[in-house]
Enzyme design. Structure first.
Site, PDB file in Angstrom:
ATOM      1  N   LYS A  83      39.619  36.568  45.560  1.00  0.00           N
ATOM      2  CA  LYS A  83      39.886  37.339  44.350  1.00  0.00           C
ATOM      3  C   LYS A  83      39.048  38.612  44.370  1.00  0.00           C
ATOM      4  O   LYS A  83      37.822  38.556  44.530  1.00  0.00           O
ATOM      5  CB  LYS A  83      39.497  36.474  43.155  1.00  0.00           C
ATOM      6  CG  LYS A  83      40.303  36.683  41.920  1.00  0.00           C
ATOM      7  CD  LYS A  83      39.887  35.600  40.942  1.00  0.00           C
ATOM      8  CE  LYS A  83      40.557  35.740  39.623  1.00  0.00           C
ATOM      9  NZ  LYS A  83      39.872  34.912  38.616  1.00  0.00           N
TER      10      LYS A  83
HETATM   11  C1  E4P Z   1      41.604  34.301  35.864  1.00  0.00           C
HETATM   12  O1  E4P Z   1      41.949  34.623  36.959  1.00  0.00           O
HETATM   13  C2  E4P Z   1      40.773  35.155  34.993  1.00  0.00           C
HETATM   14  O2  E4P Z   1      39.540  35.363  35.549  1.00  0.00           O
HETATM   15  C3  E4P Z   1      40.675  34.525  33.636  1.00  0.00           C
HETATM   16  O3  E4P Z   1      41.958  34.068  33.233  1.00  0.00           O
HETATM   17  C4  E4P Z   1      40.057  35.408  32.583  1.00  0.00           C
HETATM   18  O4  E4P Z   1      40.179  34.805  31.309  1.00  0.00           O
HETATM   19  P1  E4P Z   1      39.332  35.275  30.029  1.00  0.00           P
HETATM   20  O5  E4P Z   1      39.812  36.618  29.620  1.00  0.00           O
HETATM   21  O6  E4P Z   1      39.630  34.234  28.992  1.00  0.00           O
HETATM   22  O7  E4P Z   1      37.897  35.291  30.459  1.00  0.00           O
END
Ligand code: E4P
Length: 220
Positions: A83
């Protein structure tokens, strides 16, 4: 639509896998911070629970740092997806990791244009953050719909992954907007399972079944 769990909590991941609805997992530094321990060990264990994509996020700002972290995570298991946050350096890292055959998930996307660029650079997964846009009074689902349409119109290889999901309605809306994947907190997955009328119906069936059996037993 594939369903990923957005967590680094092993128990939650095991439970979703037992329910037969787990297609993959996304983690990020904040989710990792909630559970602690060794990030590598967590990723290794998650990859034994699911054979679907498991996102491991790099934190370096520079290209070489991103590449080093990405190569390291990619060695942990074949289903690791690296990622990388959207940025100028992030795009370069995504492009170079793609050249090396390492799959990436471009994260922290807030516009369809960012997603288009990430797909062109070679990202396999494009992660627009729905909830964080909603938080600032913008409709996050529009980005999902626009990006899914762009991917379809141009036959791009990448998949749209609806991230920052906050409630069950987001899951329905993401599916209707054409997201290939949505990644959800465990709590939202549980909320998707339950409905007051389902729970009430189960209790009533149990009650009626017991009453019928008691009556049959009384008759001999
Ligand atoms: C997933 O890939 C993201 O990092 C995550 O969904 C972020 O979510 P949040 O905005 O609730 O922290």
């Amino acid at each position: 639509m594939k369903i990923f769990l957005d967590t680094a909590d092993i128990d939650e991941i095991r439970q979703a896998a037992r329910w037969g609805v787990l297609d993959g997992v996304t983690t990020n530094p904040s989710l990792y911070a909630k559970v602690g321990g060794s990030y590598d060990d967590i990723l290794r264990e998650v990859c034994t629970i699911t054979s679907g994509p498991v996102s491991a996020e790099v934190v370096a700002d520079d290209v070489e740092g991103m590449l080093a972290e990405g190569r390291h995570y990619a060695k942990i298991a074949p289903n690791i997806v690296v990622k990388v946050a959207m940025s100028e350096n992030g795009l370069e890292a995504i492009s170079r990791l793609a050249d090396e055959g390492i799959r990436t998930n471009c994260t922290l996307l807030f516009t369809a244009n960012q997603g288009l660029l990430a797909a062109k650079a070679g990202a396999s997964l494009l992660s627009p953050f729905v909830g964080r846009l909603d938080d600032i009074n913008q409709d996050g689902m529009i980005v999902i719909r626009d990006l899914a349409e762009i991917v379809a119109i141009h036959g791009l290889e990448a998949e749209v992954l609806a991230a920052s999901i906050r409630n069950p309605l987001h899951m329905t809306q993401a599916a209707l907007a054409g997201a290939h994947i949505a990644t959800t907190p465990f709590k939202v997955l549980q909320q998707m399972i339950h409905h007051p009328l389902t729970d009430k119906g189960i209790a009533q069936f149990k009650k009626d079944w017991a009453a019928a059996n008691e009556a049959a037993a009384a008759k001999g």
